[in-house]
Scaffold this active site. Sequence first.
Site, PDB file in Angstrom:
ATOM      1  N   GLU A   1      -6.151  16.869  50.467  1.00  0.00           N
ATOM      2  CA  GLU A   1      -6.668  18.207  50.183  1.00  0.00           C
ATOM      3  C   GLU A   1      -7.170  18.333  48.759  1.00  0.00           C
ATOM      4  OE1 GLU A   1      -3.265  21.329  49.303  1.00  0.00           O
ATOM      5  OE2 GLU A   1      -2.644  19.988  50.910  1.00  0.00           O
TER       6      GLU A   1
ATOM      7  N   HIS B   1       3.597  18.888  49.300  1.00  0.00           N
ATOM      8  CA  HIS B   1       2.755  19.756  48.459  1.00  0.00           C
ATOM      9  C   HIS B   1       2.602  19.235  47.035  1.00  0.00           C
ATOM     10  CE1 HIS B   1       1.118  23.851  47.373  1.00  0.00           C
ATOM     11  NE2 HIS B   1       0.714  23.757  48.635  1.00  0.00           N
TER      12      HIS B   1
ATOM     13  N   ASP C   1       5.178  19.168  54.573  1.00  0.00           N
ATOM     14  CA  ASP C   1       4.306  19.142  53.404  1.00  0.00           C
ATOM     15  C   ASP C   1       5.150  19.061  52.136  1.00  0.00           C
ATOM     16  OD1 ASP C   1       2.246  19.368  51.613  1.00  0.00           O
ATOM     17  OD2 ASP C   1       1.476  21.274  52.389  1.00  0.00           O
TER      18      ASP C   1
ATOM     19  N   HIS D   1      -7.769  19.659  56.109  1.00  0.00           N
ATOM     20  CA  HIS D   1      -7.040  20.715  55.421  1.00  0.00           C
ATOM     21  C   HIS D   1      -7.814  22.016  55.576  1.00  0.00           C
ATOM     22  CE1 HIS D   1      -6.113  22.915  51.543  1.00  0.00           C
ATOM     23  NE2 HIS D   1      -4.881  22.621  51.925  1.00  0.00           N
TER      24      HIS D   1
END
Length: 381
Positions: free
Chosen positions: A235, A185, A183, A284
């Site tokens: 997400e 992120h 990830d 997610h």
Amino acid sequence: MRITEVETFLVPPRWLFLKLSTDEGVVGWGEPVVEGRAETVRAAVHELSELLVGEDPLRIEDHWQKLYRGGFYRGGPVLSSVLAGYDQALWDIAGKVRGAPVHELLGGPVRDRLRVYTWVGGDEPDAIADAVAAQVAAGFTAVKMNANGRLRAIDTLAAARAVLRRAEEARAALGDDRDLAIDFHGRVSPAMARRLLAMLADVAPMFVEEPVLPEHLHLVGGLVNGSTVPLATGERLYSRWDFRAPLAAGVAVAQPDPSHAGGISEVRRIAALAEVHGATLAPHCPLGPIALAASLQLGFAVPNFLIQEQSLRMHYHRDGDLLDYLVDPSPFDFTDGHAARPLAPGLGVEIDEAAVRRAAELGHAWRNPVWRHDDGGLAEW
């Protein structure tokens, strides 16, 4: 049957639960939340309750359309999360009324068990090999880790090699028969994403998640074309319309959150759109038990499902965990890295309302950290 009451509960560690009651005693649970903005979502839940109280809960699609299109301003994280929580609760009621799990109402199961992955490490993971080995011993066949903590827009070779070293340690502990997801992120600039994806290619991640911020998704096609690593995102996307461009650009894995992206109804539509583009679905879900239950119901009904995130004993959960709010935790008993098909009606979990009400007396005020670089400039968390 009519909806009679809407209640919300702020519960640790960072969740918001919604309860829909009816005049026939059937209740439905949902989990509408934006992590770090739970109070804002809670206010919007009650604001929009005027559209549902007194109505037939079984008109799920009509309610979805009304909640989405009934206001001039629509979409975004708050309103889409409110819609998601209501949608989950309505499907929960529908399944209970009909005596069937939600996936049966969505056309029936397309698989007998559902693969899940678990997290290792934290935002700046260390001791990766030991953490991965522990999850392998627990039976998981896939893990996910954050690639890095703070990262400058164009960082040093040492910083890039630190990302690669952690990934290599994880891969060595997993072997070739298990999967590693990484990830980014949204902490990685487009320039660093190109560099890191090239370096990570030999580690063969199952996918790299959020390779760039949602604001930079117009660049994701270039990343897709420049790397053999499958890319995942979603997400922080909230509707099928938000997913249209990244899927067309070649993103391999769509990651809508059933508590953010319009609930079960909309995530199912996003999955169908992903299927059109040859992409898979990996919802997610670093959230609570209702969100995970909704995700599992989708996973058993969606043909192009890949794998499910879940947050049991996740590093964010210091003041509570998923099992704290369930009468029976067995729906989240994972065997060999898989969840069994839920057979109970509705979302398939029984919420411990007494535990929820006790926890709501404490509530929470969770906020995500605000990070800064060593020069004082703001860093992406």
